[in-house]
Scaffold this motif. Structure first.
Motif, PDB file in Angstrom:
ATOM      1  N   VAL A  85      -5.019  -3.285  -7.548  1.00 15.31           N
ATOM      2  CA  VAL A  85      -3.977  -2.430  -7.831  1.00 15.31           C
ATOM      3  C   VAL A  85      -2.559  -2.985  -7.077  1.00 15.31           C
ATOM      4  CG1 VAL A  85      -2.231  -0.263  -7.148  1.00 15.31           C
ATOM      5  CG2 VAL A  85      -4.517   0.131  -7.152  1.00 15.31           C
ATOM      6  N   ASN A  86      -1.389  -3.593  -8.374  1.00 14.28           N
ATOM      7  CA  ASN A  86      -0.466  -4.324  -8.326  1.00 14.28           C
ATOM      8  C   ASN A  86       0.674  -3.731  -7.614  1.00 14.28           C
ATOM      9  OD1 ASN A  86       1.967  -6.181  -8.846  1.00 14.28           O
ATOM     10  ND2 ASN A  86       1.444  -6.160 -10.503  1.00 14.28           N
ATOM     11  N   THR A  87       0.729  -4.074  -6.466  1.00 17.21           N
ATOM     12  CA  THR A  87       1.566  -3.619  -5.224  1.00 17.21           C
ATOM     13  C   THR A  87       2.610  -3.573  -5.145  1.00 17.21           C
ATOM     14  OG1 THR A  87       1.434  -5.029  -3.564  1.00 17.21           O
ATOM     15  CG2 THR A  87      -0.035  -3.471  -3.354  1.00 17.21           C
ATOM     16  N   GLU A  88       3.008  -4.660  -6.056  1.00 18.31           N
ATOM     17  CA  GLU A  88       4.468  -4.947  -6.529  1.00 18.31           C
ATOM     18  C   GLU A  88       5.245  -4.159  -7.185  1.00 18.31           C
ATOM     19  OE1 GLU A  88       5.003  -8.617  -7.084  1.00 18.31           O
ATOM     20  OE2 GLU A  88       4.404  -9.522  -5.155  1.00 18.31           O
ATOM     21  N   THR A  89       4.214  -3.678  -8.658  1.00 19.76           N
ATOM     22  CA  THR A  89       4.646  -2.771  -9.777  1.00 19.76           C
ATOM     23  C   THR A  89       4.512  -1.206  -9.213  1.00 19.76           C
ATOM     24  OG1 THR A  89       3.171  -3.174 -10.532  1.00 19.76           O
ATOM     25  CG2 THR A  89       4.992  -4.790 -10.872  1.00 19.76           C
ATOM     26  N   LYS A  90       3.930  -0.880  -8.548  1.00 22.09           N
ATOM     27  CA  LYS A  90       3.393   0.369  -8.524  1.00 22.09           C
ATOM     28  C   LYS A  90       3.925   1.640  -7.912  1.00 22.09           C
ATOM     29  CE  LYS A  90       0.547   0.013  -4.079  1.00 22.09           C
ATOM     30  NZ  LYS A  90      -0.185  -0.161  -3.994  1.00 22.09           N
ATOM     31  N   ASN A  91       4.209   2.557  -8.162  1.00 25.66           N
ATOM     32  CA  ASN A  91       4.843   3.685  -7.299  1.00 25.66           C
ATOM     33  C   ASN A  91       4.371   5.067  -6.503  1.00 25.66           C
ATOM     34  OD1 ASN A  91       7.568   2.552  -8.046  1.00 25.66           O
ATOM     35  ND2 ASN A  91       7.913   3.441 -10.764  1.00 25.66           N
ATOM     36  N   ASN A  92       4.125   6.001  -6.180  1.00 26.85           N
ATOM     37  CA  ASN A  92       3.640   6.521  -5.639  1.00 26.85           C
ATOM     38  C   ASN A  92       3.416   7.606  -6.651  1.00 26.85           C
ATOM     39  OD1 ASN A  92       2.898   5.430  -3.068  1.00 26.85           O
ATOM     40  ND2 ASN A  92       5.019   5.811  -2.625  1.00 26.85           N
ATOM     41  N   PHE A  93       1.935   7.757  -7.530  1.00 22.92           N
ATOM     42  CA  PHE A  93       1.826   8.712  -8.253  1.00 22.92           C
ATOM     43  C   PHE A  93       1.662  10.363  -8.085  1.00 22.92           C
ATOM     44  CE2 PHE A  93      -0.727  10.153 -12.136  1.00 22.92           C
ATOM     45  CZ  PHE A  93      -0.603  10.293 -12.631  1.00 22.92           C
ATOM     46  N   LEU A  94       1.517  10.627  -6.888  1.00 23.70           N
ATOM     47  CA  LEU A  94       1.047  11.436  -5.656  1.00 23.70           C
ATOM     48  C   LEU A  94       1.038  11.357  -4.765  1.00 23.70           C
ATOM     49  CD1 LEU A  94      -1.029  14.378  -6.101  1.00 23.70           C
ATOM     50  CD2 LEU A  94      -2.725  13.331  -5.065  1.00 23.70           C
ATOM     51  N   GLU A  95       2.035  12.270  -3.802  1.00 27.74           N
ATOM     52  CA  GLU A  95       2.874  12.593  -3.543  1.00 27.74           C
ATOM     53  C   GLU A  95       2.040  14.386  -2.296  1.00 27.74           C
ATOM     54  OE1 GLU A  95       4.294  10.997  -0.767  1.00 27.74           O
ATOM     55  OE2 GLU A  95       5.267   9.054  -2.583  1.00 27.74           O
ATOM     56  N   MET A  96       1.638  14.094  -1.550  1.00 29.30           N
ATOM     57  CA  MET A  96       1.451  14.965  -0.738  1.00 29.30           C
ATOM     58  C   MET A  96       1.768  15.139   0.730  1.00 29.30           C
ATOM     59  SD  MET A  96      -3.089  15.560  -1.286  1.00 29.30           S
ATOM     60  CE  MET A  96      -3.062  17.510  -0.690  1.00 29.30           C
ATOM     61  N   THR A  97       2.808  15.777   0.759  1.00 31.04           N
ATOM     62  CA  THR A  97       4.244  15.679   2.339  1.00 31.04           C
ATOM     63  C   THR A  97       3.924  17.073   2.744  1.00 31.04           C
ATOM     64  OG1 THR A  97       5.808  15.202   0.437  1.00 31.04           O
ATOM     65  CG2 THR A  97       6.405  15.794   2.800  1.00 31.04           C
ATOM     66  N   ASP A 138      -0.624  26.365   2.831  1.00 31.32           N
ATOM     67  CA  ASP A 138       0.243  27.360   3.897  1.00 31.32           C
ATOM     68  C   ASP A 138       2.095  26.621   4.236  1.00 31.32           C
ATOM     69  OD1 ASP A 138      -1.187  29.416   4.214  1.00 31.32           O
ATOM     70  OD2 ASP A 138      -1.981  27.719   6.173  1.00 31.32           O
ATOM     71  N   ALA A 139       2.280  25.122   4.506  1.00 29.14           N
ATOM     72  CA  ALA A 139       3.187  24.944   3.693  1.00 29.14           C
ATOM     73  C   ALA A 139       3.253  23.124   3.549  1.00 29.14           C
ATOM     74  CB  ALA A 139       3.769  24.266   5.448  1.00 29.14           C
ATOM     75  N   GLY A 140       3.821  22.402   2.785  1.00 23.95           N
ATOM     76  CA  GLY A 140       3.941  21.432   2.247  1.00 23.95           C
ATOM     77  C   GLY A 140       4.820  21.670   1.041  1.00 23.95           C
ATOM     78  N   GLU A 141       4.614  20.002   0.201  1.00 26.00           N
ATOM     79  CA  GLU A 141       4.601  19.666  -1.219  1.00 26.00           C
ATOM     80  C   GLU A 141       4.015  18.595  -1.537  1.00 26.00           C
ATOM     81  OE1 GLU A 141       9.047  19.690  -3.678  1.00 26.00           O
ATOM     82  OE2 GLU A 141       8.263  17.492  -2.546  1.00 26.00           O
ATOM     83  N   VAL A 142       3.345  19.416  -2.931  1.00 24.22           N
ATOM     84  CA  VAL A 142       2.997  18.306  -3.798  1.00 24.22           C
ATOM     85  C   VAL A 142       3.167  17.755  -5.474  1.00 24.22           C
ATOM     86  CG1 VAL A 142       0.356  17.523  -5.320  1.00 24.22           C
ATOM     87  CG2 VAL A 142       0.275  19.103  -2.771  1.00 24.22           C
ATOM     88  N   ARG A 143       3.182  16.669  -5.688  1.00 25.96           N
ATOM     89  CA  ARG A 143       4.318  16.282  -6.727  1.00 25.96           C
ATOM     90  C   ARG A 143       3.098  14.928  -7.158  1.00 25.96           C
ATOM     91  NH1 ARG A 143       9.813  16.899  -7.566  1.00 25.96           N
ATOM     92  NH2 ARG A 143      10.624  17.900  -5.654  1.00 25.96           N
ATOM     93  N   LEU A 144       3.689  15.406  -8.758  1.00 28.72           N
ATOM     94  CA  LEU A 144       2.171  14.133  -9.662  1.00 28.72           C
ATOM     95  C   LEU A 144       3.089  14.192 -10.611  1.00 28.72           C
ATOM     96  CD1 LEU A 144      -0.446  13.315 -10.149  1.00 28.72           C
ATOM     97  CD2 LEU A 144      -0.183  15.090 -11.877  1.00 28.72           C
ATOM     98  N   ASP A 145       3.604  12.473 -10.248  1.00 27.73           N
ATOM     99  CA  ASP A 145       4.457  12.313 -10.739  1.00 27.73           C
ATOM    100  C   ASP A 145       5.575  12.595 -10.965  1.00 27.73           C
ATOM    101  OD1 ASP A 145       5.114   9.496 -12.359  1.00 27.73           O
ATOM    102  OD2 ASP A 145       4.452  10.460 -14.769  1.00 27.73           O
ATOM    103  N   GLY A 146       6.491  13.076  -9.881  1.00 26.35           N
ATOM    104  CA  GLY A 146       7.694  13.483  -9.220  1.00 26.35           C
ATOM    105  C   GLY A 146       8.366  14.861  -9.924  1.00 26.35           C
ATOM    106  N   GLU A 147       6.941  15.679 -10.851  1.00 30.59           N
ATOM    107  CA  GLU A 147       6.447  16.676 -10.465  1.00 30.59           C
ATOM    108  C   GLU A 147       5.986  17.665  -9.808  1.00 30.59           C
ATOM    109  OE1 GLU A 147       6.864  17.744 -15.076  1.00 30.59           O
ATOM    110  OE2 GLU A 147       5.156  15.509 -15.128  1.00 30.59           O
TER     111      GLU A 147
END
Length: 281
Positions: free
Chosen positions: A3-15, A64-73
């Motif tokens: 994976v090109n780490t220079e151009t990639k953005n986080n696509f899935l964010e689980m917080t 129970d707590a937290g947030e999941v985002r896919l491509d910012g949504e």
């Protein structure tokens, strides 16, 4: 797949995902970021929270707590943001972009192989018959089942049924695939075909999170391996690094129990039988 780490953005964010069942903690403030095109394999002992984390990624199991985002949504969040029916429809549309493959095949025995892939598109994606069938045929060819399109699922092997389940997901045009132990219900001789399909998807750039006990497969396909224990991510990194030289005692002990602290490279999923006998969890 690199994976090109220079151009990639986080696509899935689980917080800071937390989840408990009947007072027992399954996930403890787990955060995970997955760039587009990355293949992540999650390993760990039974009951460590691997499958729960996967199921919260598409909110199939709400946290129970937290947030999941896919491509910012937003995929899901607690407190739940669905205050109107319009917002609920928007969330469902985001979740529809995530495909999930389970341990069990979940194919419909009363429908042919082709109809198993066509019907979900018509019902869920509201596609017309012609488009749905075209996509189904493409997906079946991708998993090597195009010659089985008129067969009934009962005539398929376990490995073929799992490939059918993967085809059904692919036909829905997912941008992220979640796979929960996709080979655990298969006899050893049937596993290699499924792993070969997943390897091809990785090479084509599909973003995937795979809970697996196939460490040889993880080492050859994953960009990152995550080790979980006690509802937490204990260690993560490139497979050749953390599986050869674990930095935590807990992962070291886990690998020592499997007697694979130093294993030799295997170049092809076709060598699966040797891999499985050496590396199965």
């Amino acid at each position: 797949m690199a994976v090109n780490t220079e151009t990639k953005n986080n696509f899935l964010e689980m917080t800071r995902i937390r989840k408990s069942f009947a007072g027992l903690t399954a996930l403890q403030d787990v955060s995970l970021s997955v760039p587009k095109g990355e293949v992540v394999c999650i390993i760990g002992p039974s009951g460590c929270g691997k499958s729960t984390l996967l199921r919260t990624a598409n909110w199939l199991t709400p946290a129970d707590a937290g947030e999941v985002r896919l491509d910012g949504e937003i995929v899901g969040a607690m407190p739940d943001p669905r205050s109107t029916s319009m917002q609920a429809r928007s969330l469902n549309a985001v979740r529809a972009r995530i495909g999930m493959v389970f341990q069990q095949f979940n194919v419909w025995p009363h429908l042919s192989v082709l109809e198993n892939v066509v019907c979900p598109q018509m019902v869920v994606a509201k596609r017309g018959r012609d488009i749905a069938e075209k996509k189904a045929l493409t997906a079946l060819a991708e998993v090597g089942l195009d010659d089985k399109k008129t067969d009934w699922p009962d005539n398929l092997s376990g490995g073929q049924k799992q490939r059918l389940a993967i085809a059904r997901v692919l036909a829905m045009d997912p941008v992220l695939m979640l796979l929960d132990e996709p080979t655990s219900a298969l006899d050893p001789e049937l596993v290699s075909g499924v792993l070969a399909v997943l390897k091809q998807l990785a090479e084509k750039g599909m973003t995937m999170i795979i809970v697996t006990h196939e460490l040889g497969f993880a080492r050859s396909v994953a960009d990152r391996v995550i080790f979980m224990e006690g509802g937490q991510i204990i260690e993560e990194g490139p497979p050749n690094l953390i599986l050869r030289s674990p930095s935590t005692k807990r992962l070291q002990c886990f690998l020592e129990k499997l007697n694979i602290t130093a294993f030799k490279p295997k170049s092809d999923v076709a060598n699966h039988r040797a891999i499985k006998s050496d590396l199965r969890i």
